[in-house]
Each structure stands twice: as C-alpha cells, then as structure tokens.
Design a protein around this motif. Sequence first.
Motif, PDB file in Angstrom:
ATOM      1  N   LEU A 422       0.510   1.958   8.044  1.00 12.57           N
ATOM      2  CA  LEU A 422       1.403   1.629   6.918  1.00 12.57           C
ATOM      3  C   LEU A 422       1.517   0.113   6.775  1.00 12.57           C
ATOM      4  O   LEU A 422       1.430  -0.434   5.676  1.00 12.57           O
ATOM      5  CB  LEU A 422       2.804   2.201   7.158  1.00 12.57           C
ATOM      6  CG  LEU A 422       3.019   3.665   6.800  1.00 12.57           C
ATOM      7  CD1 LEU A 422       4.408   4.099   7.248  1.00 12.57           C
ATOM      8  CD2 LEU A 422       2.868   3.884   5.303  1.00 12.57           C
ATOM      9  N   GLY A 425      -1.608  -1.304   5.249  1.00 12.69           N
ATOM     10  CA  GLY A 425      -1.974  -0.829   3.909  1.00 12.69           C
ATOM     11  C   GLY A 425      -3.089   0.196   3.878  1.00 12.69           C
ATOM     12  O   GLY A 425      -3.637   0.471   2.816  1.00 12.69           O
ATOM     13  N   HIS A 427      -2.762   3.289   4.273  1.00  8.26           N
ATOM     14  CA  HIS A 427      -2.262   4.579   3.780  1.00  8.26           C
ATOM     15  C   HIS A 427      -2.655   4.817   2.331  1.00  8.26           C
ATOM     16  O   HIS A 427      -2.414   5.886   1.797  1.00  8.26           O
ATOM     17  CB  HIS A 427      -0.739   4.629   3.925  1.00  8.26           C
ATOM     18  CG  HIS A 427      -0.034   3.543   3.177  1.00  8.26           C
ATOM     19  ND1 HIS A 427      -0.112   2.229   3.565  1.00  8.26           N
ATOM     20  CD2 HIS A 427       0.714   3.565   2.059  1.00  8.26           C
ATOM     21  CE1 HIS A 427       0.584   1.494   2.720  1.00  8.26           C
ATOM     22  NE2 HIS A 427       1.095   2.277   1.791  1.00  8.26           N
ATOM     23  N   ARG A 428      -3.262   3.801   1.714  1.00 12.66           N
ATOM     24  CA  ARG A 428      -3.707   3.998   0.323  1.00 12.66           C
ATOM     25  C   ARG A 428      -5.098   4.600   0.268  1.00 12.66           C
ATOM     26  O   ARG A 428      -5.558   5.015  -0.788  1.00 12.66           O
ATOM     27  CB  ARG A 428      -3.705   2.663  -0.430  1.00 12.66           C
ATOM     28  CG  ARG A 428      -2.305   2.085  -0.538  1.00 12.66           C
ATOM     29  CD  ARG A 428      -2.264   0.852  -1.403  1.00 12.66           C
ATOM     30  NE  ARG A 428      -1.056   0.101  -1.114  1.00 12.66           N
ATOM     31  CZ  ARG A 428      -0.989  -0.923  -0.286  1.00 12.66           C
ATOM     32  NH1 ARG A 428      -2.076  -1.349   0.324  1.00 12.66           N
ATOM     33  NH2 ARG A 428       0.145  -1.533  -0.065  1.00 12.66           N
ATOM     34  N   ARG A 429      -5.772   4.604   1.402  1.00 10.64           N
ATOM     35  CA  ARG A 429      -7.143   5.135   1.420  1.00 10.64           C
ATOM     36  C   ARG A 429      -7.091   6.635   1.687  1.00 10.64           C
ATOM     37  O   ARG A 429      -6.521   7.079   2.687  1.00 10.64           O
ATOM     38  CB  ARG A 429      -7.980   4.439   2.506  1.00 10.64           C
ATOM     39  CG  ARG A 429      -8.096   2.937   2.321  1.00 10.64           C
ATOM     40  CD  ARG A 429      -8.832   2.580   1.048  1.00 10.64           C
ATOM     41  NE  ARG A 429     -10.201   3.067   1.051  1.00 10.64           N
ATOM     42  CZ  ARG A 429     -11.240   2.364   1.511  1.00 10.64           C
ATOM     43  NH1 ARG A 429     -11.054   1.169   1.996  1.00 10.64           N
ATOM     44  NH2 ARG A 429     -12.453   2.876   1.450  1.00 10.64           N
ATOM     45  N   ARG A 430      -7.714   7.377   0.793  1.00  8.39           N
ATOM     46  CA  ARG A 430      -7.578   8.827   0.868  1.00  8.39           C
ATOM     47  C   ARG A 430      -8.146   9.421   2.155  1.00  8.39           C
ATOM     48  O   ARG A 430      -7.548  10.306   2.752  1.00  8.39           O
ATOM     49  CB  ARG A 430      -8.234   9.474  -0.353  1.00  8.39           C
ATOM     50  CG  ARG A 430      -7.356   9.393  -1.581  1.00  8.39           C
ATOM     51  CD  ARG A 430      -7.912  10.255  -2.666  1.00  8.39           C
ATOM     52  NE  ARG A 430      -9.071   9.641  -3.263  1.00  8.39           N
ATOM     53  CZ  ARG A 430      -9.049   8.926  -4.389  1.00  8.39           C
ATOM     54  NH1 ARG A 430      -7.917   8.766  -5.044  1.00  8.39           N
ATOM     55  NH2 ARG A 430     -10.143   8.388  -4.880  1.00  8.39           N
ATOM     56  N   VAL A 433      -5.748   8.998   4.949  1.00  9.20           N
ATOM     57  CA  VAL A 433      -4.612   9.908   4.810  1.00  9.20           C
ATOM     58  C   VAL A 433      -5.007  11.322   5.266  1.00  9.20           C
ATOM     59  O   VAL A 433      -4.243  12.001   5.952  1.00  9.20           O
ATOM     60  CB  VAL A 433      -4.105   9.902   3.346  1.00  9.20           C
ATOM     61  CG1 VAL A 433      -3.164  11.051   3.081  1.00  9.20           C
ATOM     62  CG2 VAL A 433      -3.419   8.577   3.051  1.00  9.20           C
ATOM     63  N   MET A 456       1.103  10.998  -0.992  1.00 14.42           N
ATOM     64  CA  MET A 456      -0.182  10.548  -1.550  1.00 14.42           C
ATOM     65  C   MET A 456      -0.260  10.961  -3.013  1.00 14.42           C
ATOM     66  O   MET A 456      -0.158  12.142  -3.329  1.00 14.42           O
ATOM     67  CB  MET A 456      -1.319  11.215  -0.763  1.00 14.42           C
ATOM     68  CG  MET A 456      -2.702  10.753  -1.153  1.00 14.42           C
ATOM     69  SD  MET A 456      -3.088   9.245  -0.306  1.00 14.42           S
ATOM     70  CE  MET A 456      -4.159   8.439  -1.440  1.00 14.42           C
ATOM     71  N   ARG A 457      -0.437   9.961  -3.876  1.00 16.94           N
ATOM     72  CA  ARG A 457      -0.399  10.296  -5.312  1.00 16.94           C
ATOM     73  C   ARG A 457      -1.684  10.950  -5.786  1.00 16.94           C
ATOM     74  O   ARG A 457      -1.675  12.065  -6.265  1.00 16.94           O
ATOM     75  CB  ARG A 457      -0.150   9.014  -6.119  1.00 16.94           C
ATOM     76  CG  ARG A 457       1.315   8.643  -6.093  1.00 16.94           C
ATOM     77  CD  ARG A 457       1.680   7.857  -7.338  1.00 16.94           C
ATOM     78  NE  ARG A 457       2.951   7.186  -7.084  1.00 16.94           N
ATOM     79  CZ  ARG A 457       3.120   5.885  -7.108  1.00 16.94           C
ATOM     80  NH1 ARG A 457       2.102   5.091  -7.391  1.00 16.94           N
ATOM     81  NH2 ARG A 457       4.289   5.355  -6.864  1.00 16.94           N
ATOM     82  N   GLU A 458      -2.787  10.231  -5.666  1.00 21.18           N
ATOM     83  CA  GLU A 458      -4.043  10.795  -6.178  1.00 21.18           C
ATOM     84  C   GLU A 458      -4.801  11.456  -5.039  1.00 21.18           C
ATOM     85  O   GLU A 458      -5.465  10.788  -4.255  1.00 21.18           O
ATOM     86  CB  GLU A 458      -4.881   9.690  -6.826  1.00 21.18           C
ATOM     87  CG  GLU A 458      -4.301   9.280  -8.159  1.00 21.18           C
ATOM     88  CD  GLU A 458      -5.093   8.176  -8.830  1.00 21.18           C
ATOM     89  OE1 GLU A 458      -6.302   8.066  -8.582  1.00 21.18           O
ATOM     90  OE2 GLU A 458      -4.468   7.410  -9.577  1.00 21.18           O
ATOM     91  N   LYS A 459      -4.678  12.764  -4.995  1.00 31.11           N
ATOM     92  CA  LYS A 459      -5.279  13.492  -3.865  1.00 31.11           C
ATOM     93  C   LYS A 459      -6.673  13.973  -4.247  1.00 31.11           C
ATOM     94  O   LYS A 459      -6.871  14.483  -5.344  1.00 31.11           O
ATOM     95  CB  LYS A 459      -4.416  14.700  -3.522  1.00 31.11           C
ATOM     96  CG  LYS A 459      -2.965  14.359  -3.213  1.00 31.11           C
ATOM     97  CD  LYS A 459      -2.156  15.623  -3.060  1.00 31.11           C
ATOM     98  CE  LYS A 459      -0.709  15.354  -2.762  1.00 31.11           C
ATOM     99  NZ  LYS A 459       0.097  15.034  -3.952  1.00 31.11           N
TER     100      LYS A 459
END
Length: 694
Positions: A422, A425, A427-430, A433, A456-459
């Motif tokens: 976190l 950064g 945690h933005r990589r799918r 995650v 996670m927004r864009e799964k």
Amino acid sequence: MYVYEGFGGLYRSRLGPRLLHETERRRRTAAAVELPASATKLCLAVQWNALLRRRCRAGQWAETLALFRRMAAGGGGRRRRSPEPDRFTLSIVLKACGELCNLREGRSLHGYLLRRPQEELRRDLFVGAALVEMYSRCGEMGGAAAVFNAYPSPDVALWTAVISGYQKKSMAEEAVSFFSLVLREKKHLNPNPRTLVSLIAAVTQIGAPLAGKSAHCYSLRRAFLSDLPLSNSVLNMYSKLGNADYVVRFFAAMAGKDVISWSCVLGFYARHGRTAAALELYQRMTAAGFRPNSVTVIGALQACAAAAELPEGRKLHGEILRRGLELQAAVATALIDMYMKCSCSGEAELVFSGMPTRDVVTWSAMVGGYSQSGLPDMAMEVFRRMMMEGTKPDAVAMAKLLSSCSQSGLLRQALCLHGFLLRRGFHRRRFVVAALIDLYSKCGAVELAVGVFTAMREKDAVVWSAMIAGFGINGLPGDALRLFREMIRSSAAVPGGATFASLLSACSHSGLLREGKEIFEEMEVIHGVAPAGEHVAAMVDLLGRAGELPEALKLIAAARQSHFSHAWAALLAAACRIDGGAAAEVGELAARKLSELGADDMAGPYLPLLQVFAANGRWEQVGMVRKTVEDRLLRKIPGRSSIEVAGGIHWFAAGDQNHQEIERTQLILRGLGAAMKEGGGSVFDDAASFHCVD
DNA sequence: TTAGGGTTAG
C-alpha cells in the motif's frame, strides 16, 4: 584554418586533414578534451559539428550539450562570435536532448529554429525528423505530432518517426490512428517498409491480428517482403498474436532469414510450451550455420525451463560460457530461472553469485525460484537481501513474494506485506492484487480478501478468479458461484480456464454435483472454454466423490488423450474414498491406465490403491503394489502442517501421532486466546493463524 | 527499422 582535437588540447593548423600524420589522427580520436577558449573563436559551424558528432558517437550526451552551449556563447573567446548552427548542428544537439530527456533545452532549440529567418532551415525535413525524435524520446508526443503538422509537405520519414514515437511510448492505438489519418489526408505520402515496421509493431502491441494481417497483405502487394526487418516484424506479429499456423508457414516461406527470424520462432515455441520443437529449431539453426546470440539462448533456456530439460539446459549453459554470453544480465537471469524450474537451486545460486551486476528482474527470478521450490523462507530472505542492497522491488517481485508467502499461510506476514505494498502504490496493479487476495484466502482470512477485492475498481478476470478461488478454498462454494454469476452479469472480464478450474474445485470439495455439472457444460457451450486436463480431473473427482463412477468413466472415455493422466489420477483418488468391490476394480483400472501412460513415476497414486485393496481384503494385490513401489524406489513427498504461535512456527508431519506436541500447542493457543481477551488484542495480533500444507 | 530475462487466479 582547421581546428583539431589533439594531444593536450585543441590546436590550429593550416594543413588539411589528409596531411595529418597517422599518430595525429589517433590522438584526435582520443578522449574528449576541454575546449581552450583562445582556440575556439575561429571555429566555423562545420568544425563545431565535427566535435559535436564525435561526442555524440561516443554517447557523451551531456558533453555534447555542454559543447553546444559553448558554441552558442561564441566559444568563450574575446571576440565572441558564435557561428550559426546549421541543420547538422541542430540535429546532433536535438538527439542529445532526446537521449538526456532534456525537454526544456529541446523546446528552446525548437523555438530558436522557428525564429530563424532562413526559410529552408525551418522546412528542413532532416531537422524535422530530429525534432520528432527528441519530442518522442521525452514522451511529449503532442509536440512530435505538432512538428509533423507544421510541415507544409512532410515526407514519409517524418511520418514514420511519429508512428514509431507513439509505438515506443506504448501509445500503440495512437500510432495506428496517426498512420490511418495521414494515409487518408496526405495523398502524396505512401508508406515504406520502415513505416510498416513501426505500424506492425504497434498492431502487435495492441493485439489486433486483423490489422496485422492487413499490413502483411499490403506489404505483399507492394513487394516489400524482401525487406528483412519488415518480414521479421510480420513474423513477430504472428508469433505474438498466437497463430502457430501462420508463424510456421510465414517462416518457411521467408526467402532470407537471419538470426532474428530464427530467434523469433524459437521464442514462439518456448512461450507456447512446444519445447521439443523449440530445441529442435535451435539445432536446425546452428546446423544451418547461424550463430546463436543472447536472444536465441534465452528462448532455448525458456524451452528447457518449461520442459524441465536439465541436460539440455546444462549443455546450453556450456555454450553460453563459450560465447561469453553469461555476462548479460538477461541471459544469466534466464539461466537462473531454468535451473530453478529444474529444481536445481544450488546451480541457480552459483549463477546468481557469479553475476557482476543484478537488477530487480534477477532478484525476482531468485524469489520466484525459491517459492516454486517450496522454500518461502528463502524467498523472503532473498527479497530482504535485495532491499538491503538497494534494489527497489517492482510489481512482479511483489507478486512473486506474495505468492511465495501464501505457502506459509502466515496472516501476520500477509498483513505486513499488505501495508508495504500500500505504501509503495503496488495495490493499483491488478496482478499484485490477485496475488494478495490469494494470500489472504490461503491464510484463512477470507474477509480480508473480500476487502481487497471490493476496493479494486477495475477488476480483470484474474482478480475475479482469485476471489472465486478464495471462496472455494475456504469452503464457501455458494459464494464462489454467486461471485461467478456477478462477474458474468456486471463485468466485461472474460472467465478463463482457471476461473472454471476454481469453480469446479469449489463444487467438488463441497459435493455440489448438480452445480458442478452445470458449470462444466456452461464452460464450453456458453463461454467457449474447451475443457483442459484439470477441468476433466475436477469433474471426475466430483463424480467420483458422489459415487458416480460409471459416469466418471464415461467422461474419461470422451476426453482427449492428453487429459488422460489427470483424469485417471483423479479417478483413482476418488475410488479410494469409496468402499466396495466396484470401487476397488475402478481403482485398479485407473492405476493400470496410469502405469500404461507412464504417469506413475511417483508413489502418490499407489498409496490410495493400497488402501482400496486393503479395505476389500485383497491382500495378494496389496503385496503386488507394495512390491512395485519398492522395486521402483518410488517415494511420496511427505505432507506437512504448520501452526503459527506467537510469532513462531511449529511444523508437523502429516499423520503425526505425536499427540503430546499437538496438545501442547493447543494449550498455548488457548492460553494466548485468554490473554488476548484480557488484553483486548485485535484480530491483527491473532496468533492462531493455521495452515495446512499438502 | 526487426527478436530478448523474472508476471497474477486452482
């Protein structure tokens, strides 16, 4: 008057360059020297250009710019007379700006150019290409396109430079649309082979096989395919867009081939698991007299790694040493990966310790290697060393570490890692995650996995599948099925083989026969995913557990031969869980089939068979199986369990009869639980994170 | 102008 760089500095001579003595020539090519102020005032732009070019060729970009600043300042002499930069000066200095990503100075040169009174300089396409290159290298693609648009009659080289700039900055869509726009609007421009190379590279990046084919057809019509870089680009396009038929046919039809063409096909075979074909191609290539380079050996090593072909890998290592290729980090990393995948961590360590420099990719290969070897503690140790030595982890290194930690199942470690990624950064990589969801799930902290998943927004399909699998391994098949329905309904992610493997496994572990059958049917009919070995095996397992052995046999009969070993192994395991003569017969059949397939090199399948025979009192068969195991010196990797207690880890062998040890641990846990209640400990301090390995 | 090291879900 000529000005030369020579021994001790710069001097003037009335002699032309041809009359210089050979030793003088050598001196001129010696290291760059500081320009004496007195000497420079007489220089002309041509002479400055020669000095600039020399620094440029030596890759001394900062020195090139410094020299140009002196030139602009009039050389620093008393009679400050700065020569006018010409098209050569500008293109050299713009190149230096691009290499240094010095957009400020590049822009100011562009401004200077626009202010020049000479029209021809502003229309010079040679300078234009240098400007486009500078803007592209600085990632300022708007500037590059603006340069193109400002030219009244741009040429094909300028057009190509913009397309190539977009493509190299991973703006492949923009590259393709810029190509199409110019093709439509500037009728006088026709693409040349170089333009098509950039276009095809962009199309490959996007993954648009139709556009790739159309570029291929265009090249054919224009008879461009005799251009080797272009035909190599087409070959690479087909190899990346995964059409084996096209790759083989195109490669066979190529009139001329070079080491790039061979390496491209070799890499294709290696990536697609066609390891024997890859190694055979390597032999054919060397037999045809082509010298393998670093890219070729990397492809061959990948093939060895995928097939765990240790003898071939070792031979390649020798070849690499003979050619001195091991000094290249990429080659050494591929070697490490190969040894790790062949379960030779010692040899991987030797390669690793012999490397002069290591980057994050090399370290990650070691982390991943130890993880694959079932040594998560070693993986963590290597990761720590990497950090200590000042190499920053990237997303791939993090994903590998997370996946390694999921073997230990230590919740506290998972929480630490979550905090770490976190802060950085990641945690933005799918894919990171997905690995984190998997880690929490394997620590039994399914609610934490759900938290990460929800945030996670864009799964993508991998993230969805990781959560579906998480529910499955935590005994929540209903949630797994519900999430799958939600994935289909609400997201654009396309379920893949692993999604269905997780779903089938969830159904199988909970005995959901009807749901499992539905999923298995839906997989191919609705989602177009052809069942692989693991799907057939999961289905056989499900049917077997439900006691439907005849149906399981029917399923195997209808399966592809390549799925047989998975399927029979699953059936054998399933048969062993059922009492009765019929189960024993099916088990015996499955073991025989496995033996015929040569898939019985581990003792694993034999042990359940022993139980089947023993349960049915067939002692003669028990004796035979035992003898087979002993004769062939088969071994089963023993299972182990671990329990985390107050920061320490206790290990047990599977089937451990040492009840005293277990009871003692349970006592400690109970004590800890009571202490935590009194102290109001949070869930994050929970010592009772339990995990079973194997 | 062309190929290239370690990626994630069971």
